[in-house]
Design a protein around this motif. Structure first.
Motif, mmCIF file in Angstrom:
data_model
loop_
_atom_site.group_PDB
_atom_site.id
_atom_site.type_symbol
_atom_site.label_atom_id
_atom_site.label_comp_id
_atom_site.label_asym_id
_atom_site.label_seq_id
_atom_site.Cartn_x
_atom_site.Cartn_y
_atom_site.Cartn_z
ATOM 1 N N SER A 194 1.149 -1.260 -0.258
ATOM 2 C CA SER A 194 -0.189 -0.304 -0.255
ATOM 3 C C SER A 194 0.918 1.264 -0.019
ATOM 4 C CB SER A 194 -1.327 -0.258 1.448
ATOM 5 O OG SER A 194 -0.325 0.167 2.419
ATOM 6 N N PRO A 195 0.082 2.492 0.245
ATOM 7 C CA PRO A 195 1.439 3.895 -0.148
ATOM 8 C C PRO A 195 2.129 4.156 0.806
ATOM 9 C CG PRO A 195 -0.522 3.933 -1.270
ATOM 10 C CD PRO A 195 -1.229 2.900 -1.153
ATOM 11 N N SER A 196 1.777 3.583 2.468
ATOM 12 C CA SER A 196 1.638 3.559 3.548
ATOM 13 C C SER A 196 3.329 2.121 3.939
ATOM 14 C CB SER A 196 0.538 3.524 4.516
ATOM 15 O OG SER A 196 1.028 3.127 6.052
ATOM 16 N N ASP A 197 2.801 1.135 3.529
ATOM 17 C CA ASP A 197 3.797 0.440 2.939
ATOM 18 C C ASP A 197 5.475 0.551 2.114
ATOM 19 O OD1 ASP A 197 1.778 -1.497 4.985
ATOM 20 O OD2 ASP A 197 1.528 -2.400 2.682
ATOM 21 N N ARG A 198 4.660 1.270 0.995
ATOM 22 C CA ARG A 198 5.723 1.796 0.326
ATOM 23 C C ARG A 198 6.489 3.090 1.192
ATOM 24 N NH1 ARG A 198 1.679 2.036 -3.669
ATOM 25 N NH2 ARG A 198 1.531 3.763 -3.456
ATOM 26 N N SER A 199 6.439 4.049 2.439
ATOM 27 C CA SER A 199 6.663 4.653 2.558
ATOM 28 C C SER A 199 7.538 4.003 3.468
ATOM 29 C CB SER A 199 5.948 5.344 3.427
ATOM 30 O OG SER A 199 6.074 6.698 4.251
ATOM 31 N N THR A 200 7.340 3.098 4.343
ATOM 32 C CA THR A 200 7.521 2.330 5.104
ATOM 33 C C THR A 200 8.897 1.478 4.959
ATOM 34 O OG1 THR A 200 6.036 1.343 6.951
ATOM 35 C CG2 THR A 200 7.400 0.332 7.377
ATOM 36 N N ALA A 201 8.875 1.184 3.792
ATOM 37 C CA ALA A 201 9.955 0.338 3.040
ATOM 38 C C ALA A 201 10.839 1.477 2.183
ATOM 39 C CB ALA A 201 9.877 -0.677 2.189
ATOM 40 N N GLY A 202 10.662 3.288 2.521
ATOM 41 C CA GLY A 202 11.401 3.983 2.103
ATOM 42 C C GLY A 202 11.161 3.438 0.462
ATOM 43 N N LEU A 203 10.569 3.378 -0.329
ATOM 44 C CA LEU A 203 9.944 3.946 -1.558
ATOM 45 C C LEU A 203 8.932 4.952 -2.239
ATOM 46 C CD1 LEU A 203 8.419 0.178 -1.934
ATOM 47 C CD2 LEU A 203 10.957 0.991 -2.875
ATOM 48 N N THR A 204 9.252 6.437 -3.034
ATOM 49 C CA THR A 204 8.748 6.739 -3.192
ATOM 50 C C THR A 204 7.794 6.548 -4.928
ATOM 51 O OG1 THR A 204 10.228 7.708 -4.491
ATOM 52 C CG2 THR A 204 10.669 8.207 -2.442
ATOM 53 N N SER A 205 7.394 6.240 -4.480
ATOM 54 C CA SER A 205 6.914 5.688 -6.068
ATOM 55 C C SER A 205 5.569 4.404 -5.894
ATOM 56 C CB SER A 205 6.905 6.428 -7.821
ATOM 57 O OG SER A 205 8.640 4.979 -7.365
ATOM 58 N N ALA A 206 4.634 4.147 -7.604
ATOM 59 C CA ALA A 206 4.409 3.033 -7.170
ATOM 60 C C ALA A 206 5.307 2.190 -8.268
ATOM 61 C CB ALA A 206 3.351 2.733 -7.901
ATOM 62 N N GLY A 207 5.014 1.009 -7.757
ATOM 63 C CA GLY A 207 6.276 0.063 -9.040
ATOM 64 C C GLY A 207 5.822 -0.256 -10.184
ATOM 65 N N LYS A 208 6.792 -1.255 -11.132
ATOM 66 C CA LYS A 208 6.220 -1.199 -12.416
ATOM 67 C C LYS A 208 6.264 -2.909 -12.735
ATOM 68 C CE LYS A 208 8.539 2.311 -14.123
ATOM 69 N NZ LYS A 208 9.187 3.200 -14.980
ATOM 70 N N ASP A 209 4.807 -3.495 -13.115
ATOM 71 C CA ASP A 209 4.906 -4.929 -13.257
ATOM 72 C C ASP A 209 5.715 -5.175 -14.411
ATOM 73 O OD1 ASP A 209 1.961 -5.428 -12.095
ATOM 74 O OD2 ASP A 209 1.210 -4.192 -13.004
ATOM 75 N N LYS A 210 6.209 -6.772 -14.023
ATOM 76 C CA LYS A 210 6.889 -6.993 -15.269
ATOM 77 C C LYS A 210 7.224 -8.341 -14.760
ATOM 78 C CE LYS A 210 11.569 -7.521 -13.729
ATOM 79 N NZ LYS A 210 13.045 -7.313 -13.461
ATOM 80 N N THR A 211 7.720 -9.271 -16.034
ATOM 81 C CA THR A 211 7.475 -10.797 -16.131
ATOM 82 C C THR A 211 8.957 -11.595 -15.414
ATOM 83 O OG1 THR A 211 5.873 -10.659 -16.975
ATOM 84 C CG2 THR A 211 6.697 -13.196 -16.922
ATOM 85 N N ILE A 212 9.548 -12.492 -14.583
ATOM 86 C CA ILE A 212 10.290 -13.357 -15.232
ATOM 87 C C ILE A 212 10.523 -14.272 -14.690
ATOM 88 C CG2 ILE A 212 12.439 -13.375 -13.277
ATOM 89 C CD1 ILE A 212 11.908 -10.796 -11.938
#
Length: 167
Positions: free
Chosen positions: A53-71
């Motif tokens: 979530s936006p709150s989780d991202r803040s806790t993790a030090g992330l400032t933006s939404a992620g980008k989907d990809k396939t590995i």
């Protein structure tokens, strides 16, 4: 591609991002509660980028939404904090934790899920069991490819944030 091959590919991609050699992590998430057996069906309904979530991202030090990809065949979400670190959360519907090459990793649990933490030069992966034939992986790589302890702290934080959402 076999299950071990796709699982190996997921782990290999994480290590390519992380740098080189694998060593045991000293900051591994360890508790004594074993993980219950679950099915991959619940994992298939999750979206990797939706796990933070936006709150989780803040806790993790992330400032933006992620980008989907396939590995390989696994679904993933990638975040990049330029000049600081990269983070990838991967959901694999076909490879159990026991199928993955976690040699040198430190076993434990995160919440109610069995986990293995594997560190490398400037990087760390926390792999979580998410059913009999499924797993989740959190990879963190520092931009300077140094300080694997910091990478493991961040990977553990993110694993703790996504763990309650896993089947």
């Amino acid at each position: 591609m076999g299950r071990r091959s796709s699982a190996g590919l997921v782990l290999a991609v994480g290590w390519l991002l992380a740098g080189c050699g694998v060593q045991a992590a000293s900051d591994a998430p360890v508790t004594s509660t074993p993980a219950p057996s679950t099915t991959a069906a619940g994992l298939a309904t999750l979206q990797p980028c939706g796990l933070l979530s936006p709150s989780d991202r803040s806790t993790a030090g992330l400032t933006s939404a992620g980008k989907d990809k396939t590995i390989g065949t696994a679904r993933a979400c990638d975040w990049t904090e330029t000049g600081a670190f990269g983070l990838t959360v991967t959901l694999d519907d076909t490879a159990a934790l026991t199928d993955l090459d976690t040699q040198g990793g430190k076993r434990g649990t995160v919440g109610r899920h069995e986990a293995v933490t594997v560190s490398s030069t400037g990087g760390c992966a926390v792999l979580l069991a998410a059913g009999e034939r499924a797993s989740a992986q959190v990879d963190v790589t520092n931009a300077t490819f140094s300080d694997s302890r910091a990478a493991c702290r961040k990977a553990t934080t993110v694993a703790q944030l996504i763990e309650p959402k896993l089947p």
